[in-house]
Write an enzyme that holds these catalytic residues in place. Sequence first.
Site, PDB file in Angstrom:
ATOM      1  N   ASP A 265       0.816  -1.221   0.000  1.00 52.55           N
ATOM      2  CA  ASP A 265       0.000   0.000   0.000  1.00 52.55           C
ATOM      3  C   ASP A 265       0.845   1.264   0.000  1.00 52.55           C
ATOM      4  O   ASP A 265       2.062   1.217   0.171  1.00 52.55           O
ATOM      5  CB  ASP A 265      -0.962  -0.018   1.207  1.00 52.55           C
ATOM      6  CG  ASP A 265      -0.262  -0.384   2.523  1.00 52.55           C
ATOM      7  OD1 ASP A 265       0.974  -0.344   2.593  1.00 52.55           O
ATOM      8  OD2 ASP A 265      -0.981  -0.712   3.490  1.00 52.55           O
TER       9      ASP A 265
ATOM     10  N   ASN B 124      -7.185  -2.039  14.003  1.00 51.85           N
ATOM     11  CA  ASN B 124      -8.592  -2.304  13.673  1.00 51.85           C
ATOM     12  C   ASN B 124      -8.740  -3.605  12.881  1.00 51.85           C
ATOM     13  O   ASN B 124      -9.806  -3.900  12.349  1.00 51.85           O
ATOM     14  CB  ASN B 124      -9.198  -1.138  12.882  1.00 51.85           C
ATOM     15  CG  ASN B 124      -8.549  -0.958  11.519  1.00 51.85           C
ATOM     16  OD1 ASN B 124      -7.605  -1.670  11.170  1.00 51.85           O
ATOM     17  ND2 ASN B 124      -9.047  -0.013  10.740  1.00 51.85           N
TER      18      ASN B 124
ATOM     19  N   HIS C 210      -6.973  -4.440  10.142  1.00 55.82           N
ATOM     20  CA  HIS C 210      -6.736  -4.369   8.692  1.00 55.82           C
ATOM     21  C   HIS C 210      -5.439  -5.054   8.295  1.00 55.82           C
ATOM     22  O   HIS C 210      -4.505  -5.165   9.072  1.00 55.82           O
ATOM     23  CB  HIS C 210      -6.791  -2.921   8.179  1.00 55.82           C
ATOM     24  CG  HIS C 210      -5.620  -2.051   8.505  1.00 55.82           C
ATOM     25  ND1 HIS C 210      -5.697  -0.677   8.509  1.00 55.82           N
ATOM     26  CD2 HIS C 210      -4.326  -2.332   8.823  1.00 55.82           C
ATOM     27  CE1 HIS C 210      -4.515  -0.173   8.800  1.00 55.82           C
ATOM     28  NE2 HIS C 210      -3.668  -1.142   9.005  1.00 55.82           N
TER      29      HIS C 210
ATOM     30  N   GLU D 293      -9.564  -1.507   5.197  1.00 55.63           N
ATOM     31  CA  GLU D 293     -10.261  -1.093   6.405  1.00 55.63           C
ATOM     32  C   GLU D 293     -11.540  -1.903   6.602  1.00 55.63           C
ATOM     33  O   GLU D 293     -11.975  -2.605   5.683  1.00 55.63           O
ATOM     34  CB  GLU D 293     -10.591   0.409   6.293  1.00 55.63           C
ATOM     35  CG  GLU D 293      -9.357   1.284   6.077  1.00 55.63           C
ATOM     36  CD  GLU D 293      -8.415   1.338   7.288  1.00 55.63           C
ATOM     37  OE1 GLU D 293      -8.203   0.305   7.949  1.00 55.63           O
ATOM     38  OE2 GLU D 293      -7.865   2.422   7.548  1.00 55.63           O
TER      39      GLU D 293
HETATM   40  C1  GLP Z   1      -0.086   0.422   8.475  1.00 53.62           C
HETATM   41  C2  GLP Z   1       0.069  -0.437   7.244  1.00 53.62           C
HETATM   42  C3  GLP Z   1      -0.278  -1.862   7.557  1.00 53.62           C
HETATM   43  C4  GLP Z   1       0.448  -2.338   8.797  1.00 53.62           C
HETATM   44  C5  GLP Z   1       0.086  -1.478   9.961  1.00 53.62           C
HETATM   45  C6  GLP Z   1       0.723  -1.942  11.264  1.00 53.62           C
HETATM   46  O1  GLP Z   1      -1.417   0.689   8.744  1.00 53.62           O
HETATM   47  N1  GLP Z   1      -0.726  -0.006   6.134  1.00 53.62           N
HETATM   48  O2  GLP Z   1       0.071  -2.681   6.451  1.00 53.62           O
HETATM   49  O3  GLP Z   1       0.115  -3.649   9.073  1.00 53.62           O
HETATM   50  O4  GLP Z   1       0.509  -0.171   9.625  1.00 53.62           O
HETATM   51  O5  GLP Z   1       1.650  -1.019  11.726  1.00 53.62           O
HETATM   52  P1  GLP Z   1       2.541  -1.140  13.013  1.00 53.62           P
HETATM   53  O6  GLP Z   1       3.527  -2.228  12.751  1.00 53.62           O
HETATM   54  O7  GLP Z   1       3.214   0.205  13.062  1.00 53.62           O
HETATM   55  O8  GLP Z   1       1.659  -1.419  14.154  1.00 53.62           O
END
Ligand code: GLP
Length: 263
Positions: A67, A136, A138, A143
């Site tokens: 993404d 959440n 995802h 989402e």
């Molecule tokens: C972002 C990314 C996700 C990832 C998430 C978790 O939202 N788009 O792909 O899984 O962060 O992040 P963290 O490792 O900082 O908790």
Amino acid sequence: MKVVICPTAERATALTARVIEQALRQKPDIALGLATGRTMEAVYGHLVRAHKEDGLDFSACRTFNLDEYAGIAPTSPHSYRTYMNAHLFSRVNVPLEATHVPDGMAPDMAAQCAAYEKAMRDSGGLGLQLLGLGENGHIGFNEPLSALTSRTRLVTLDPATRRQNVGMFDNDLEQVPYHAVTMGVGTIADARRTLMVVTGAAKAAILARVIEGPVTAGISATVLQMHADCLVIVDEAAAADLSCRPYIEYLMQHDPELKALLA
Ligand code: GLP
């Protein structure tokens, strides 16, 4: 779905990197699906070390990131392109032209999304997709309410996601984009292998729903319950709410694949 509980986040991210390393050694031209976020910084740190100290070779692989924020340029310090270049691509020997991250400023978003899907297909499909977990539930930026069959597309970020990621935007919520481009849930599910790493107490409640709850578009990561080759690596803190823990521990001792992984 197979689950491994590691004593610490450090061990969980190191094991995750080892699974990627093994996949890359087995198939040097693998198409790797990659992820971003704080959890992945440690995973990439381990891969960089494997490259520098053990000769792990990235020269033939192709990479596709999950993404990217929409409305910010790839050169922005906040873009996932910048994140990937800094944490992995500039520190190993992957040719930059073999790395793909969606462009948040693409003039024709729909065309870019279709081209991204085609590029993954043309590379033979993703051999391994690395995933983190949003608070959440995802995966990527899929989402709540994302169709479980969704493909790469423009999405609107959940307010919870904007808040969760504010750290990457100088802690200024105003700067966090409202939109992003993400592989769909269906795109992710098409990967031959999926590998999710989850650490920290803040993810314990959602992780239990991802692993033990019903499959629902309300929590896109639950699609992994339907994936034929999914490995979830977690630390103690993230595992705190799992009620099937005794069975997970039993499997870690007796499942041949997990035994080999943990040997
Ligand atoms: C972002 C990314 C996700 C990832 C998430 C978790 O939202 N788009 O792909 O899984 O962060 O992040 P963290 O490792 O900082 O908790």
